[in-house]
Design a protein around this motif. Sequence first.
Motif, PDB file in Angstrom:
ATOM      1  N   LYS A  68      33.045  89.932   9.178  1.00 50.87           N
ATOM      2  CA  LYS A  68      31.943  89.275   9.898  1.00 50.87           C
ATOM      3  C   LYS A  68      32.467  88.159  10.790  1.00 50.87           C
ATOM      4  O   LYS A  68      32.111  88.057  11.965  1.00 50.87           O
ATOM      5  N   LYS A  69      33.313  87.331  10.213  1.00 53.87           N
ATOM      6  CA  LYS A  69      33.843  86.190  10.957  1.00 53.87           C
ATOM      7  C   LYS A  69      34.623  86.643  12.183  1.00 53.87           C
ATOM      8  O   LYS A  69      34.425  86.128  13.286  1.00 53.87           O
ATOM      9  N   LYS A  70      35.499  87.617  12.001  1.00 53.26           N
ATOM     10  CA  LYS A  70      36.335  88.083  13.113  1.00 53.26           C
ATOM     11  C   LYS A  70      35.506  88.746  14.197  1.00 53.26           C
ATOM     12  O   LYS A  70      35.737  88.525  15.388  1.00 53.26           O
ATOM     13  N   VAL A  71      34.534  89.571  13.813  1.00 60.82           N
ATOM     14  CA  VAL A  71      33.702  90.259  14.807  1.00 60.82           C
ATOM     15  C   VAL A  71      32.898  89.254  15.607  1.00 60.82           C
ATOM     16  O   VAL A  71      32.844  89.323  16.844  1.00 60.82           O
ATOM     17  N   LEU A  72      32.280  88.315  14.917  1.00 59.24           N
ATOM     18  CA  LEU A  72      31.444  87.348  15.622  1.00 59.24           C
ATOM     19  C   LEU A  72      32.263  86.426  16.519  1.00 59.24           C
ATOM     20  O   LEU A  72      31.901  86.195  17.675  1.00 59.24           O
ATOM     21  N   LEU A  73      33.365  85.931  16.010  1.00 56.34           N
ATOM     22  CA  LEU A  73      34.158  84.983  16.799  1.00 56.34           C
ATOM     23  C   LEU A  73      34.933  85.652  17.927  1.00 56.34           C
ATOM     24  O   LEU A  73      35.033  85.106  19.027  1.00 56.34           O
ATOM     25  N   CYS A  74      35.496  86.806  17.657  1.00 64.43           N
ATOM     26  CA  CYS A  74      36.371  87.445  18.642  1.00 64.43           C
ATOM     27  C   CYS A  74      35.631  88.311  19.652  1.00 64.43           C
ATOM     28  O   CYS A  74      36.154  88.572  20.736  1.00 64.43           O
ATOM     29  N   TRP A  75      34.442  88.794  19.298  1.00 69.12           N
ATOM     30  CA  TRP A  75      33.820  89.799  20.154  1.00 69.12           C
ATOM     31  C   TRP A  75      32.377  89.494  20.526  1.00 69.12           C
ATOM     32  O   TRP A  75      32.012  89.593  21.693  1.00 69.12           O
ATOM     33  N   ALA A  76      31.549  89.115  19.577  1.00 70.86           N
ATOM     34  CA  ALA A  76      30.110  89.118  19.812  1.00 70.86           C
ATOM     35  C   ALA A  76      29.552  87.827  20.406  1.00 70.86           C
ATOM     36  O   ALA A  76      28.664  87.886  21.247  1.00 70.86           O
ATOM     37  N   LEU A  77      30.037  86.689  19.984  1.00 68.91           N
ATOM     38  CA  LEU A  77      29.417  85.431  20.400  1.00 68.91           C
ATOM     39  C   LEU A  77      30.053  84.880  21.665  1.00 68.91           C
ATOM     40  O   LEU A  77      31.253  85.012  21.892  1.00 68.91           O
ATOM     41  N   GLN A  78      29.195  84.247  22.462  1.00 70.13           N
ATOM     42  CA  GLN A  78      29.627  83.702  23.740  1.00 70.13           C
ATOM     43  C   GLN A  78      30.202  82.300  23.534  1.00 70.13           C
ATOM     44  O   GLN A  78      29.604  81.472  22.851  1.00 70.13           O
ATOM     45  N   GLN A  79      31.366  82.066  24.129  1.00 71.71           N
ATOM     46  CA  GLN A  79      32.010  80.772  23.998  1.00 71.71           C
ATOM     47  C   GLN A  79      31.394  79.806  24.994  1.00 71.71           C
ATOM     48  O   GLN A  79      30.828  80.234  25.989  1.00 71.71           O
ATOM     49  N   PRO A  80      31.453  78.550  24.849  1.00 69.23           N
ATOM     50  CA  PRO A  80      32.075  77.748  23.818  1.00 69.23           C
ATOM     51  C   PRO A  80      31.140  77.428  22.658  1.00 69.23           C
ATOM     52  O   PRO A  80      31.601  77.020  21.609  1.00 69.23           O
ATOM     53  N   ALA A  81      29.836  77.594  22.824  1.00 73.31           N
ATOM     54  CA  ALA A  81      28.894  77.183  21.780  1.00 73.31           C
ATOM     55  C   ALA A  81      28.915  78.116  20.569  1.00 73.31           C
ATOM     56  O   ALA A  81      28.625  77.704  19.458  1.00 73.31           O
ATOM     57  N   MET A  82      29.231  79.391  20.765  1.00 70.02           N
ATOM     58  CA  MET A  82      29.282  80.397  19.705  1.00 70.02           C
ATOM     59  C   MET A  82      27.944  80.535  18.978  1.00 70.02           C
ATOM     60  O   MET A  82      27.898  80.734  17.782  1.00 70.02           O
ATOM     61  N   GLN A  83      26.841  80.414  19.739  1.00 64.39           N
ATOM     62  CA  GLN A  83      25.523  80.545  19.142  1.00 64.39           C
ATOM     63  C   GLN A  83      24.684  81.617  19.817  1.00 64.39           C
ATOM     64  O   GLN A  83      23.600  81.929  19.351  1.00 64.39           O
ATOM     65  N   VAL A  84      25.179  82.179  20.916  1.00 68.94           N
ATOM     66  CA  VAL A  84      24.439  83.174  21.683  1.00 68.94           C
ATOM     67  C   VAL A  84      25.313  84.418  21.826  1.00 68.94           C
ATOM     68  O   VAL A  84      26.520  84.317  22.017  1.00 68.94           O
ATOM     69  N   LEU A  85      24.669  85.586  21.740  1.00 74.47           N
ATOM     70  CA  LEU A  85      25.407  86.832  21.933  1.00 74.47           C
ATOM     71  C   LEU A  85      25.865  86.955  23.385  1.00 74.47           C
ATOM     72  O   LEU A  85      25.172  86.515  24.311  1.00 74.47           O
ATOM     73  N   ARG A  86      26.996  87.565  23.568  1.00 72.82           N
ATOM     74  CA  ARG A  86      27.473  87.850  24.917  1.00 72.82           C
ATOM     75  C   ARG A  86      26.534  88.875  25.557  1.00 72.82           C
ATOM     76  O   ARG A  86      25.852  89.628  24.861  1.00 72.82           O
ATOM     77  N   PRO A  87      26.507  88.960  26.873  1.00 75.79           N
ATOM     78  CA  PRO A  87      25.660  89.955  27.545  1.00 75.79           C
ATOM     79  C   PRO A  87      26.060  91.371  27.133  1.00 75.79           C
ATOM     80  O   PRO A  87      27.220  91.651  26.829  1.00 75.79           O
ATOM     81  N   ILE A  88      25.080  92.266  27.148  1.00 75.12           N
ATOM     82  CA  ILE A  88      25.282  93.635  26.673  1.00 75.12           C
ATOM     83  C   ILE A  88      26.361  94.358  27.470  1.00 75.12           C
ATOM     84  O   ILE A  88      27.145  95.124  26.895  1.00 75.12           O
TER      85      ILE A  88
END
Length: 185
Positions: A68-88
């Motif tokens: 979970k941690k690796k998927v969310l941090l490395c792929w799914a969440l938008q930096q720098p806040a890491m609170q919003v999903l990246r665009p589809i």
Amino acid sequence: QQQQQQQQQQMPFPQQPRPPTAPESSTFPQQTAGQTPPPANPDPPPSKYEMSPGSTDEIKETVVAEIKKKVLLCWALQQPAMQVLRPIDQLICSFHAILPPALNTTPHAYYKKWKPISPADLISSSGMDDNKLKKAVRKVKFFLHPDKLPRDLPEEQTFLCKMLWDIIADAWTEFCTKKEHLDWA
């Protein structure tokens, strides 16, 4: 005797009288040439480092938490806040980078079937093509569908596929709601 009782009362830890020790020859019977040694204990006591049945569940939980941690941090969440999903579209184009063995999971032949989608595949002459994006999302969902996954997939990879499915579904829903709001305005 009275002196001994007085001394024991004065001592914080009374001393127990020790039994007399017998010589080893009288404690253990002598073996003769024709006798076999006594059988060893067939069930040795369990070691404190052996895995108990509950600890395998704990190991699985830590593996799942790590995925979970690796998927969310490395792929799914938008930096720098890491609170919003990246665009589809970014998630779809980078989908191949998150498939095993990317997260230190065991590789499987099923993941080799995936052909990466480039950003050029999603863009038409007028910009982002919603129909092409919709087809790409369907392609990813078809690839991750639980009924399409091989039966011999390890448990952590099955979990990974479910998680990727949920992230793609959430990102697609977010894209559609934003599009509706823009179309309404």
